[in-house]
Write an enzyme that holds these catalytic residues in place. Structure first.
Site, short mmCIF file in Angstrom:
data_model
loop_
_atom_site.label_atom_id
_atom_site.label_comp_id
_atom_site.label_asym_id
_atom_site.label_seq_id
_atom_site.Cartn_x
_atom_site.Cartn_y
_atom_site.Cartn_z
N LYS A 69 -13.47 -0.11 -13.58
CA LYS A 69 -13.81 -1.47 -13.16
C LYS A 69 -14.25 -2.32 -14.35
O LYS A 69 -13.92 -3.51 -14.44
CB LYS A 69 -14.90 -1.43 -12.07
CG LYS A 69 -14.40 -0.82 -10.76
CD LYS A 69 -13.22 -1.61 -10.21
CE LYS A 69 -12.48 -0.92 -9.10
NZ LYS A 69 -11.35 -1.68 -8.57
N ALA B 61 -19.77 -3.10 0.73
CA ALA B 61 -19.53 -3.61 2.08
C ALA B 61 -19.88 -2.52 3.10
O ALA B 61 -19.55 -1.35 2.91
CB ALA B 61 -18.06 -4.00 2.22
N ASP C 173 4.08 2.89 -4.26
CA ASP C 173 3.08 3.66 -5.01
C ASP C 173 2.93 3.00 -6.37
O ASP C 173 3.85 3.03 -7.20
CB ASP C 173 3.53 5.12 -5.16
CG ASP C 173 2.49 5.96 -5.89
OD1 ASP C 173 1.55 5.38 -6.50
OD2 ASP C 173 2.62 7.19 -5.86
N TYR D 264 -15.13 5.45 -11.96
CA TYR D 264 -15.13 4.19 -11.20
C TYR D 264 -15.69 3.06 -12.07
O TYR D 264 -15.08 2.00 -12.19
CB TYR D 264 -15.93 4.35 -9.90
CG TYR D 264 -15.77 3.14 -9.00
CD1 TYR D 264 -14.55 2.86 -8.39
CD2 TYR D 264 -16.82 2.26 -8.79
CE1 TYR D 264 -14.38 1.74 -7.59
CE2 TYR D 264 -16.67 1.14 -8.00
CZ TYR D 264 -15.45 0.88 -7.39
OH TYR D 264 -15.28 -0.23 -6.61
N ASP E 234 0.86 -1.19 0.00
CA ASP E 234 0.00 0.00 0.00
C ASP E 234 0.90 1.24 0.00
O ASP E 234 2.07 1.16 0.38
CB ASP E 234 -0.89 0.01 1.25
CG ASP E 234 -2.21 0.73 1.01
OD1 ASP E 234 -3.26 0.05 0.93
OD2 ASP E 234 -2.20 1.98 0.91
N1 LIG Z 1 -15.54 -1.50 -0.34
C1 LIG Z 1 -16.51 -1.90 -1.15
O1 LIG Z 1 -17.70 -1.89 -0.76
C2 LIG Z 1 -16.20 -2.38 -2.54
C3 LIG Z 1 -17.26 -2.84 -3.36
C4 LIG Z 1 -16.96 -3.29 -4.64
C5 LIG Z 1 -15.66 -3.31 -5.10
N2 LIG Z 1 -14.66 -2.86 -4.28
C6 LIG Z 1 -13.28 -2.91 -4.79
O2 LIG Z 1 -12.52 -3.72 -3.92
C7 LIG Z 1 -11.19 -3.21 -3.81
C8 LIG Z 1 -10.86 -2.95 -2.34
O3 LIG Z 1 -11.76 -2.01 -1.81
P1 LIG Z 1 -11.47 -1.31 -0.40
O4 LIG Z 1 -12.80 -1.08 0.23
O5 LIG Z 1 -10.43 -2.05 0.35
O6 LIG Z 1 -10.88 0.11 -0.88
P2 LIG Z 1 -10.20 1.22 0.06
O7 LIG Z 1 -10.48 2.54 -0.58
O8 LIG Z 1 -10.60 1.03 1.48
O9 LIG Z 1 -8.65 0.88 -0.05
C9 LIG Z 1 -7.91 1.12 -1.21
C10 LIG Z 1 -6.45 1.07 -0.81
O10 LIG Z 1 -5.67 1.29 -1.98
C11 LIG Z 1 -4.55 2.07 -1.60
N3 LIG Z 1 -4.02 2.79 -2.77
C12 LIG Z 1 -4.66 3.74 -3.50
N4 LIG Z 1 -3.83 4.22 -4.45
C13 LIG Z 1 -2.67 3.53 -4.33
C14 LIG Z 1 -1.43 3.59 -5.03
N5 LIG Z 1 -1.21 4.46 -6.03
N6 LIG Z 1 -0.44 2.74 -4.64
C15 LIG Z 1 -0.63 1.87 -3.62
N7 LIG Z 1 -1.78 1.79 -2.91
C16 LIG Z 1 -2.79 2.62 -3.27
C17 LIG Z 1 -5.10 3.04 -0.56
O11 LIG Z 1 -4.07 3.60 0.24
C18 LIG Z 1 -6.05 2.15 0.22
O12 LIG Z 1 -5.44 1.56 1.34
C19 LIG Z 1 -11.14 -1.96 -4.67
O13 LIG Z 1 -10.60 -2.29 -5.92
C20 LIG Z 1 -12.59 -1.55 -4.81
O14 LIG Z 1 -12.83 -0.83 -6.00
C21 LIG Z 1 -14.90 -2.40 -3.02
#
Ligand SMILES: NC(=O)c1ccc[n+]([C@@H]2O[C@H](COP(=O)([O-])OP(=O)(O)OC[C@H]3O[C@@H](n4cnc5c(N)ncnc54)[C@H](O)[C@@H]3O)[C@@H](O)[C@H]2O)c1
Length: 283
Positions: free
Chosen positions: A198, A227, A72, A194, A45
């Site tokens: 996706k 979620a 990153d 978004y 991360d």
């Molecule tokens: N949370 C939900 O309800 C949900 C639903 C459907 C799909 N998703 C997908 O599931 C995945 C995980 O979701 P989440 O809830 O954990 O998201 P989140 O936003 O809580 O976490 C995303 C993480 O990615 C990291 N990140 C962002 N840019 C970065 C970069 N350039 N380099 C390294 N790290 C980076 C952030 O620091 C963060 O910790 C995502 O792809 C999201 O689109 C989530």
């Protein structure tokens, strides 16, 4: 292919995994699930502080197999150096591409209406910088780390070995239902980038999977629904109405799906998309 019991199919003992976005809401759950079934998990991360919190919260026996990796994903040199360092230490068996920019509804979006109003996520008020940033992380970042890791995976075993899982979303399959944000104190729209990124990742999943025909490298997508994360009750009610289960997911409910996709339990599955959304896209 495992010849043991069905439970053995899910056993990841001795496998090394990278979970990008490993400090995120779902990313940490995916990492925990892989730790639970025996893998060594590198939580990658860019948010170092949150990575430390996630690892500190693990029980001692699991923390011994958990590693924090600050990287990153939009920085090509950083990604190459990070993957090279991991590859020098051993195999890379699993890559979970979970990191993303996922603008979440939290009731604090900037308000307004009309073309000159503050950015609220609506297409007509959306700054091109936010669009570019989203494509940079959600698509280019996934491309960069998958490219690096696949270079390693294709040297493993006789024909290449490894598993990649790309995190997509219901919003990559169907359009966002903007009505569920209607109760927001200030207007919020789920931004178009978004859905675009996706949906793009589904194409990426199929294209990369097809490159690895006749090999031991499998590439699949997981499309979760929303979620629960302390959202306000009006939003939860509106969201829940759109599902068959009548509720949002508990993040822990995605543990089984990720363990399945990352393990030999899904050995005949590649180029596919596993939808776990409480029935949202079935209606
Ligand atoms: N949370 C939900 O309800 C949900 C639903 C459907 C799909 N998703 C997908 O599931 C995945 C995980 O979701 P989440 O809830 O954990 O998201 P989140 O936003 O809580 O976490 C995303 C993480 O990615 C990291 N990140 C962002 N840019 C970065 C970069 N350039 N380099 C390294 N790290 C980076 C952030 O620091 C963060 O910790 C995502 O792809 C999201 O689109 C989530």
């Amino acid at each position: 292919m495992s010849s043991g019991s069905t439970a053995d199919l899910f056993d990841l003992t001795g496998r090394r995994a990278i979970v990008t976005g490993g400090a995120g809401l779902l990313g940490r759950v995916f990492a925990r699930a892989l730790l639970d079934v025996g893998a060594e998990v590198h939580h990658l991360d860019r948010d170092e502080g949150r990575l430390e919190e996630v690892l500190a919260a693990l029980p001692d026996d699991l923390r011994r197999r958990a590693v924090a990796v600050r990287c990153d994903l939009t920085d090509e040199d950083d990604v190459e150096a990070t993957v090279a360092a991991l590859a020098r230490q051993g195999r890379i068996d699993i890559l979970v591409n979970s990191a993303a920019i996922d603008p979440k509804f939290d009731g604090t979006a900037a308000g307004g209406a009309g073309p000159d109003a503050p950015d609220d996520g609506h297409l007509t008020r959306y700054p091109v910088d936010r669009w570019r940033q989203s494509l940079e992380v959600n698509l280019t970042g996934v491309f960069l780390i998958t490219r690096s890791v696949c270079r390693v995976m294709q040297t493993q075993g006789e024909r290449g070995e490894g598993t990649v899982v790309n995190l997509c979303s219901t919003y990559g399959l169907v359009g966002p239902d903007q009505r569920i944000y209607d109760g927001a104190p200030t207007p919020f729209f789920k931004p178009v980038d978004y859905s675009v990124t996706k949906a793009g990742l589904l194409g990426f999943t199929r294209a990369v999977a097809s490159l690895y025909r006749d090999s031991g490298i499998r590439v699949n997508a997981l499309s979760p629904g929303g979620a629960f994360d302390d959202h306000d009750p009006a939003f939860v009610a509106a969201y829940s109405y759109r599902t068959i289960t009548g509720r949002m997911a508990d993040p822990d409910e995605y543990r089984g799906a990720i363990a399945f996709l990352c393990s030999d339990a899904s050995s005949y599955m590649t180029g596919a998309n596993l939808v776990v959304d409480g029935g949202w896209t079935a209606l």
